[in-house]
Scaffold this motif. Structure first.
Motif, PDB file in Angstrom:
ATOM      1  N   UNK A 269       0.931  -1.081   0.005  1.00 47.43           N
ATOM      2  CA  UNK A 269      -0.069  -0.023   0.084  1.00 47.43           C
ATOM      3  C   UNK A 269       0.971   1.448  -0.171  1.00 47.43           C
ATOM      4  N   UNK A 270       0.661   2.204  -0.825  1.00 48.68           N
ATOM      5  CA  UNK A 270       1.333   3.329  -0.866  1.00 48.68           C
ATOM      6  C   UNK A 270       0.326   4.601  -0.807  1.00 48.68           C
ATOM      7  N   UNK A 271       0.197   5.612   0.128  1.00 45.02           N
ATOM      8  CA  UNK A 271      -0.920   6.493   0.253  1.00 45.02           C
ATOM      9  C   UNK A 271      -0.447   7.987   0.074  1.00 45.02           C
ATOM     10  N   UNK A 272       0.880   8.056  -0.687  1.00 42.03           N
ATOM     11  CA  UNK A 272       1.294   9.415  -0.833  1.00 42.03           C
ATOM     12  C   UNK A 272       0.680   9.702  -2.115  1.00 42.03           C
ATOM     13  N   UNK A 273       1.152  11.075  -2.443  1.00 43.11           N
ATOM     14  CA  UNK A 273       0.605  11.764  -3.729  1.00 43.11           C
ATOM     15  C   UNK A 273       0.768  10.676  -5.099  1.00 43.11           C
ATOM     16  N   UNK A 274      -0.540  10.521  -5.813  1.00 42.81           N
ATOM     17  CA  UNK A 274      -0.415   9.900  -6.968  1.00 42.81           C
ATOM     18  C   UNK A 274      -0.328   8.331  -6.514  1.00 42.81           C
ATOM     19  N   UNK A 275      -0.777   7.945  -5.208  1.00 45.61           N
ATOM     20  CA  UNK A 275      -0.603   6.481  -5.054  1.00 45.61           C
ATOM     21  C   UNK A 275       0.655   6.028  -4.916  1.00 45.61           C
ATOM     22  N   UNK A 276       1.846   6.762  -4.756  1.00 47.76           N
ATOM     23  CA  UNK A 276       2.859   6.387  -4.574  1.00 47.76           C
ATOM     24  C   UNK A 276       3.537   7.004  -3.019  1.00 47.76           C
ATOM     25  N   UNK A 277       4.636   5.978  -2.712  1.00 47.60           N
ATOM     26  CA  UNK A 277       5.186   6.674  -1.469  1.00 47.60           C
ATOM     27  C   UNK A 277       5.817   8.091  -1.459  1.00 47.60           C
ATOM     28  N   UNK A 278       5.421   8.608  -0.675  1.00 50.81           N
ATOM     29  CA  UNK A 278       5.997  10.288  -0.673  1.00 50.81           C
ATOM     30  C   UNK A 278       5.401  10.977   0.324  1.00 50.81           C
ATOM     31  N   UNK A 279       5.936  12.355   0.387  1.00 48.82           N
ATOM     32  CA  UNK A 279       5.359  13.127   1.412  1.00 48.82           C
ATOM     33  C   UNK A 279       4.187  14.047   0.800  1.00 48.82           C
ATOM     34  N   UNK A 280       3.262  14.302   1.568  1.00 52.18           N
ATOM     35  CA  UNK A 280       1.870  14.813   1.095  1.00 52.18           C
ATOM     36  C   UNK A 280       1.692  16.099   1.592  1.00 52.18           C
ATOM     37  N   UNK A 281       1.005  17.063   0.901  1.00 51.39           N
ATOM     38  CA  UNK A 281       0.839  18.520   1.405  1.00 51.39           C
ATOM     39  C   UNK A 281       0.294  18.217   3.012  1.00 51.39           C
ATOM     40  N   UNK A 282       0.333  19.169   3.954  1.00 52.20           N
ATOM     41  CA  UNK A 282      -0.447  18.866   5.192  1.00 52.20           C
ATOM     42  C   UNK A 282      -1.825  19.128   4.900  1.00 52.20           C
ATOM     43  N   UNK A 283      -2.504  18.509   5.842  1.00 49.45           N
ATOM     44  CA  UNK A 283      -3.825  18.335   5.874  1.00 49.45           C
ATOM     45  C   UNK A 283      -4.566  17.573   4.653  1.00 49.45           C
ATOM     46  N   UNK A 284      -3.898  16.781   4.055  1.00 46.50           N
ATOM     47  CA  UNK A 284      -4.601  16.100   2.894  1.00 46.50           C
ATOM     48  C   UNK A 284      -5.362  14.891   3.122  1.00 46.50           C
ATOM     49  N   UNK A 290      -7.986  14.430  14.150  1.00 44.24           N
ATOM     50  CA  UNK A 290      -8.323  13.904  15.717  1.00 44.24           C
ATOM     51  C   UNK A 290      -9.318  14.617  16.239  1.00 44.24           C
ATOM     52  N   UNK A 291      -9.524  14.066  17.532  1.00 45.86           N
ATOM     53  CA  UNK A 291     -10.733  14.521  18.269  1.00 45.86           C
ATOM     54  C   UNK A 291     -10.632  15.971  18.503  1.00 45.86           C
ATOM     55  N   UNK A 292      -9.547  16.729  18.489  1.00 44.25           N
ATOM     56  CA  UNK A 292      -9.589  18.277  18.691  1.00 44.25           C
ATOM     57  C   UNK A 292      -9.335  18.821  17.308  1.00 44.25           C
ATOM     58  N   UNK A 293      -9.345  18.114  16.087  1.00 42.68           N
ATOM     59  CA  UNK A 293      -9.178  18.665  15.027  1.00 42.68           C
ATOM     60  C   UNK A 293      -7.756  18.841  14.223  1.00 42.68           C
ATOM     61  N   UNK A 294      -6.961  18.121  14.866  1.00 40.36           N
ATOM     62  CA  UNK A 294      -5.525  18.183  14.189  1.00 40.36           C
ATOM     63  C   UNK A 294      -5.378  17.412  13.178  1.00 40.36           C
ATOM     64  N   UNK A 295      -4.503  17.530  12.349  1.00 41.58           N
ATOM     65  CA  UNK A 295      -4.358  16.897  11.020  1.00 41.58           C
ATOM     66  C   UNK A 295      -3.031  16.077  11.024  1.00 41.58           C
ATOM     67  N   UNK A 296      -2.819  15.120  10.435  1.00 42.50           N
ATOM     68  CA  UNK A 296      -1.265  14.415  10.248  1.00 42.50           C
ATOM     69  C   UNK A 296      -0.692  14.139  11.690  1.00 42.50           C
TER      70      UNK A 296
END
Length: 745
Positions: A269-284, A290-296
């Motif tokens: 499985x790879x959940x990065x951009x374009x289905x590949x391993x990699x770093x994504x923009x914050x909040x993607x 989480x419970x208090x709204x925090x992303x990533x």
């Protein structure tokens, strides 16, 4: 719950609180909202539902209007109500597929989940209210910091700044100033720690909304101070990720991670951009908030926290007290290594699930820069942010100053001019070996020992694993020479770095470092450009650039490097590693020596005509004889370098197993500790190679000998073992060190 907004406005230092007092805000506790059937929140004010932390405005000059994430400011901070929660995990053994019951990394797992022994014991923890940035720090935000930075003698955090008001002595220590870059140019260079995965670019571009990576703990802390905040404690971070007293398995609940909730990746499985391993923009991955709204908080990048590296089992709550919970605890000892939390973009959750709220990694040196580590700042909810906390014109020395040099001064043993001591003797001791003939390589019998690969030629009966590149065994004669007793230490190598100028002014003379018995074996002036261009790049090579292309284990370029910029760290007697071949050769020449030939190295390790299997003889390796991974297929907690940290920490000080593990002529650490560069290019043996031979025919790799602390006895501890995989002469990898040879007196 009602949404009350606090605006922190940097206008003549005034803080405006709209709609409610700070105390009033924390008096509200909303429901987590509807469930998706798996215990996961849905709906509500946050992207993933839940209580939705109260947004907190940020000082505008530290978050430009162009820095927007998901349609809102990248600088949004969400208030987290204080409370008590069960930190860590319980003591049930793991029952999920692939887990091994009883192994140290599986102890302490709730049934059906993989977790680590460093998460136990579960213990009650109370945290005060705090604010935590919704997003990981983006490139665009960090760019503002870089633009304002002018060096570690002018723009440094004020002493004590960035403190958690509930944790004594948690603020900035002025002794850390030297850990910050000397100038802005060096800061920019440090942010380029991995050509393939670094997110920083010198000019604004497509990466502005990616999380910044390649930052050290010191740079992360300095940024948060500059931005009016601080680093979160480990307890605060986990409280936010676990949803406080909801004790969620993941920030979103208990559902299995998928590509809507987190950025992670593995073989299947790879959940990065374009289905590949990699770093994504914050909040993607809004479904994973989480419970208090925090992303990533799960995946994308690990995040630095305040705490030093220590297992919970070594902490004040073990054994667990029956009394009240612990309040606002942070581990402020053992701070050479710091904790990182949250998992990262290439994490295979089937093997190591640090996406879980309780997952923790405690083996990363504070000064190291890795492509998988970023920042998220916390803020004291009840305090006005101080804004940029720089001291101006601080009178602080540059790091590790050395005299400016414009020539390459060769002097025998000058690296020990400071009377460095190793195991009660000079680190520069260099025993003389007599001339002799020995059987180099190994014979053709099959290996019969446990763990050996059957039918592999080149293994003597009863010995451990060996390889075909040791064939054929051939008679080799070497002239008398001297060989350093110990691998070169950090303390010795530091004197060389301090004396280094540039690769145009302080370079070995052409032909220097030659073996008098091997024609054409000296320094080639064409190699000058392979040396660091200046002292700063040299220091970077020893940590920032070390192991950046190794991808088999994500700690390689971090937890085990022995170099530190600060001599006070106490690693002077550990073997230097992360050297490339050119730096190793240049050091030996500068120190009045040369690189040993492969034949000379094996002659010393095998005891000459005694033809030993190991340096010390034929007994099987153990931790009293060598510094290595103690046995094939064992857990990292059994490393001879000690400790239960992942991998057990860096190699031991040289001579730690002396004299029991020493060789025939008194040499120490030739099996294990660090691989050692030799003169030769890697190539096949031949029976025609008979007297003072060195392979000078150019190939892809140089040869490394001796095994190292992270290898088991099946991968090179024997005296005849050879290593060349990834041994490009320009490579800086974990565990690549050196031992110098010298002409016989």
């Amino acid at each position: 719950m009602s949404q009350r907004r606090i605006l922190w406005q940097r206008a003549v230092g005034l803080v405006l609180v709209l709609g409610a007092s700070v105390t009033g805000i924390y008096g509200c506790e909303g429901d987590i909202g509807a469930s998706d059937g798996n215990g996961n929140p849905a709906g509500g004010p946050g992207a993933n539902g839940g209580d939705g932390g109260v947004p907190v405005g940020r000082p505008t000059e530290t978050c430009p209007a162009t820095a927007t994430c998901g349609g809102e400011s990248c600088c949004v901070s969400l208030l987290v109500p204080g409370g008590t929660f069960p930190q860590g995990r319980g003591t049930e053994e793991c029952g999920s597929p692939g887990c091994v019951s009883g192994e140290w990394w599986n102890v302490g797992c709730p049934k059906g989940y993989g977790c680590a022994g460093n998460e136990i014991p579960e213990h009650p923890m109370t945290v005060a209210p705090f604010a935590l940035d919704k997003y990981e720090v983006s490139v665009s935000r960090f760019r503002e910091f870089v633009s304002s930075y002018s060096g570690n003698t002018k723009t440094v955090p004020a002493t004590g700044s960035g403190a958690n008001a509930a944790v004594p002595n948690s603020g900035w220590d002025s002794r850390w100033n030297v850990r910050l870059p000397d100038d802005q140019a060096l800061l920019r260079r440090r942010l380029k720690c991995s050509e393939d995965t670094q997110t920083w670019t010198d000019a604004p571009g497509a990466n502005e909304n990616l999380p910044i990576n390649c930052v050290s703990w010191y740079e992360a802390f300095a940024f948060c101070v500059w931005d009016g905040g601080r680093l979160p404690t480990e307890s605060e971070w986990e409280y936010a990720a676990a949803g406080g007293d909801k004790n969620l398995l993941y920030p979103w609940g208990s559902a299995t991670p998928d590509c809507t909730r987190a950025n992670f990746g593995g073989p299947d499985k790879a959940c990065g951009p374009k289905g590949k391993i990699g770093i994504a923009p914050v909040g993607s991955y809004g479904a994973g908030n989480g419970r208090y709204g925090h992303a990533d908080l799960a995946g994308n990048l690990y995040e630095w926290v305040l705490d030093g590296s220590k297992d919970y089992s070594d902490s004040p709550w073990n054994p667990l007290p029956a009394s009240a919970p612990h309040d606002n605890y942070a581990q402020l000892s053992d701070v050479s290594f710091r904790i990182i939390r949250g998992g990262y973009y290439a994490m295979d959750v089937t093997a190591n699930d640090d996406l879980r709220a309780a997952g923790r990694e405690n083996g990363l040196r504070a000064e190291h820069h890795t492509a998988y580590t970023g920042i998220r700042c916390a803020r004291s909810a009840s305090k006005t942010p101080s804004g940029p906390g720089w001291l101006s014109d601080a009178k602080l020395p540059p790091r590790d100053p050395g005299p400016p040099n414009t020539e390459f001064h060769v002097q025998n043993g000058q690296s020990c001019s400071a009377n460095l001591s190793c195991k009660g003797t000079s680190c520069c001791t260099s025993p003389t070996l007599p001339a002799g003939t020995f059987p180099m390589g190994r014979g053709t019998e099959d290996c019969g020992a446990v763990g050996c690969q059957s039918k592999l030629p080149g293994c003597p009966n009863g010995a451990n694993y060996c390889a075909e590149d040791e064939l054929p065994e051939h008679a080799m004669t070497v002239s008398a020479y001297a060989l350093d007793k110990f691998p070169v230490t950090v303390g010795r190598f530091r004197t060389f770095v301090n004396a280094y100028g540039t690769n145009t002014t302080t370079v070995p003379p052409a032909g220097a470092g030659a073996n008098p018995a091997v024609a054409g074996s000296g320094w080639d002036s064409a190699w000058n450009t392979k040396l660091p261009k200046d002292q700063e790049e040299f220091r970077d090579n020893l940590h920032l650039n070390c192991g950046s292309t190794i991808n088999w284990y994500h700690y390689t370029e971090a937890a085990y490097q022995t170099w530190t910029d600060d001599p006070a760290d106490g690693d002077a007697d550990r073997p230097i590693d992360c050297l490339n071949w050119y730096e190793a050769f240049a050091f030996c020449i500068w120190d009045g020596g040369r690189l040993p030939t492969e034949a000379e190295w094996e002659y010393a390790a095998t005891g000459g005509d005694e033809n030993r299997v190991y340096l010390w003889g034929n007994a099987a390796p153990d931790c009293t004889l060598t510094n290595f991974l103690n046995g094939p297929g064992v857990t990292y907690g059994n490393m001879c370098s000690g400790g239960k940290e992942v991998g057990g920490g860096p190699p031991m000080p040289v001579g730690n197993v002396s004299p029991k593990g020493d060789g025939r002529w008194g040499h120490s650490d030739m099996d294990g500790s660090v691989w050692e560069w030799v003169l030769d290019w890697y190539g096949p043996y031949s029976k025609s190679q008979t007297s003072n031979y060195a392979n000078l025919k150019k190939a892809d790799y140089r040869v490394l000998r001796g095994g190292h602390f992270f290898a088991d006895y099946a991968t090179g501890q024997r005296a005849a073992g050879r290593y060349a995989r990834d041994a490009y002469p320009e490579s800086h990898f974990m565990g690549y060190g050196v031992r110098c040879a010298r002409s016989a007196p």
